[in-house]
Design an enzyme around this catalytic site. Structure first.
Site, PDB file in Angstrom:
ATOM      1  CG  ASP A 130      -1.830  -1.113   1.380  1.00 23.17           C
ATOM      2  OD1 ASP A 130      -1.904  -1.912   0.434  1.00 23.17           O
ATOM      3  OD2 ASP A 130      -2.485  -1.221   2.434  1.00 23.17           O
ATOM      4  CG  ASP A 208      -3.185   4.002  -0.278  1.00 24.73           C
ATOM      5  OD1 ASP A 208      -2.885   5.164   0.044  1.00 24.73           O
ATOM      6  OD2 ASP A 208      -3.767   3.209   0.478  1.00 24.73           O
ATOM      7  CG  HIS A 257      -5.580  -0.798  -1.659  1.00 19.85           C
ATOM      8  ND1 HIS A 257      -5.358  -1.174  -0.374  1.00 19.85           N
ATOM      9  CD2 HIS A 257      -5.164   0.510  -1.741  1.00 19.85           C
ATOM     10  CE1 HIS A 257      -4.845  -0.165   0.309  1.00 19.85           C
ATOM     11  NE2 HIS A 257      -4.722   0.877  -0.501  1.00 19.85           N
ATOM     12  CG  ASP A 259      -3.935  -5.355  -4.379  1.00 18.21           C
ATOM     13  OD1 ASP A 259      -4.861  -4.671  -3.909  1.00 18.21           O
ATOM     14  OD2 ASP A 259      -2.835  -5.498  -3.802  1.00 18.21           O
ATOM     15  CB  CYS A 359      -2.144  -6.661   0.744  1.00 17.65           C
ATOM     16  SG  CYS A 359      -3.649  -6.423  -0.175  1.00 17.65           S
TER      17      CYS A 359
HETATM   18  N1  NVA Z   1     -10.487  -3.006  -0.818  1.00 21.66           N
HETATM   19  C1  NVA Z   1     -10.512  -4.298  -1.439  1.00 21.66           C
HETATM   20  C2  NVA Z   1      -9.315  -5.130  -1.055  1.00 21.66           C
HETATM   21  C3  NVA Z   1      -8.092  -4.721  -1.753  1.00 21.66           C
HETATM   22  C4  NVA Z   1      -6.896  -5.598  -1.492  1.00 21.66           C
HETATM   23  C5  NVA Z   1     -11.750  -5.065  -1.053  1.00 21.66           C
HETATM   24  O1  NVA Z   1     -12.281  -4.827   0.024  1.00 21.66           O
HETATM   25  O2  NVA Z   1     -12.166  -5.941  -1.804  1.00 21.66           O
END
Ligand code: NVA
Length: 380
Positions: A130, A208, A257, A259, A359
């Site tokens: 991150d 991030d 994020h 990923d 992560c």
């Molecule tokens: N914010 C994303 C996870 C990212 C690694 C989610 O909650 O699916």
């Protein structure tokens, strides 16, 4: 530097070769070249962060009350211990696969700190993905939007200094003030059909690293509740003409994020979250697109900071080997079926803290060069 092309499956790869005598302590251009050195985060000392509107936009709704009530207190020690044990298993697996593993130092997350008009306590140093962005031989400290993560890169300073002394490029994006103007305090979740609202404004650049996926010269990105246009513009200008940042929008009202949404596994192979990626971006024309199997994490398993789609957050050790959660049998079977070699590792207790293998890591060195994996990018 020499330039050439090779074709793998249907994907044409434009390659460069770099003088091998140049020292490259940091060298990572994509998510799949052979992994040689990696940072793996730690959960020691992890704490519920100070409550703030920025958390409300991304944490699972059933966690808000708990976070408000426990702000500034440690996470339950037995959960930290269970996650730590899994991290040790992960490290053991990585080392067994020939990867050098490095760790951050523990920070006192309960130490209050502040900006000019705010105070906060910290979170953890569990998710290097991150906070630090590796592009080629450069490590960039990111301008994080969460006040509780303001000093998180300090846990990595001994490593950053070491990599710099060994020849890496070390940069820091402009440190944002994180004033109240950075946030929309009237933020509410967008309803289906409405344009997605993000909790951060364009006051100063924030991003991030985990909102970016590296595919050589092309970097895939999303705007989110921590990454704004200003941040993406800063990164674009900082990286210059050698890179193209492509910004996509997904069906994710809580975006933070990329990923667990869009995961390039290897040249020509893309893993997508079928609920969030309603249309595969045109840039992936000719790529095999794999739909992530539905997550099987049971409802009673605590996930403080993520959705169950964290099952997609795998780590490629090369174009074949992939570290995947041991209990996630549908994902293991799917990866095998798609021609990969899954390496199972227990990680469900670590998942509780908001991330999985991607992560929890930052690839410092992968054996490879800066290539181009997409055709006709300029015409998109
Ligand atoms: N914010 C994303 C996870 C990212 C690694 C989610 O909650 O699916």
């Amino acid at each position: 530097m020499k330039i050439g092309t090779r074709t793998v499956d249907k994907i044409q790869i434009t390659t460069t070769t770099v003088d091998a005598s140049t020292p490259r302590p940091v060298n990572s251009h994509n998510e799949w070249d052979l992994l040689e050195e990696v940072i793996v985060g730690i959960v020691d000392g992890a704490c519920f962060p100070s409550w703030h509107i920025a958390l409300q936009a991304t944490l699972p709704e059933d966690q808000h009350e708990l976070f408000r009530a426990n702000a500034g207190r440690p996470f339950p020690p037995e959960q930290i211990a269970a996650a730590k044990e899994e991290l040790e298993e992960f490290v053991h697996i990585l080392e067994g696969e020939g990867v050098r593993v490095r760790r951050p130092v523990r920070l006192n997350q309960l130490q209050p700190y502040g900006g000019l008009n705010w105070t906060s306590t910290g979170l953890y140093t569990a998710m290097p993905r991150d906070v630090l962005l590796v592009i080629g031989n450069e490590i960039i400290e990111c301008p994080l939007a969460w006040r509780s993560r303001y000093y998180e890169t300090c846990g990595y300073k001994p490593l950053l200094k070491e990599y710099f002394h060994a020849g890496a490029k070390w940069s820091t994006a402009p440190k944002p003030e994180l004033k109240d103007e950075q946030y929309d305090y009237a933020w509410t979740e967008s309803k289906p059909g409405e344009p997605v609202r993000h909790v951060i404004t364009e006051f100063e650049p924030t991003f991030d690293a985990a909102d970016f996926m590296r595919c050589g010269r092309d970097i895939l990105a999303q705007k989110s509740n921590v990454t704004n246009d200003f941040g993406i513009a800063w990164l674009r200008r900082h990286l210059g003409d050698r890179y193209r940042i492509h910004v996509f929008e997904f069906n994710d009202p809580h975006a933070m994020h990329i990923d667990a949404t869009l995961v390039p596994l290897a040249p020509g192979k893309l893993l997508i979250n079928p609920q969030r990626v309603l249309q595969v971006p045109k840039i992936f024309k000719g790529w095999d697109v794999f739909h992530a199997p539905k997550p099987i994490i049971p409802p009673e398993h605590t996930l403080y900071m993520t959705s169950k789609w964290i099952n997609m957050n795998v780590l490629m050790l090369d174009e074949q080997r992939v570290v995947v959660e041991r209990q996630d049998e549908p994902m293991i079977a799917a990866l095998k079926n798609w021609g990969f070699t899954p390496i199972p590792c227990n990680f469900r207790n670590f998942n509780s803290f908001g991330g999985s293998f991607h992560c929890a890591t930052l690839d410092i060195r992968r054996r490879g060069n800066l290539n181009s994996y997409f055709l006709d990018v300029d015409e998109l």
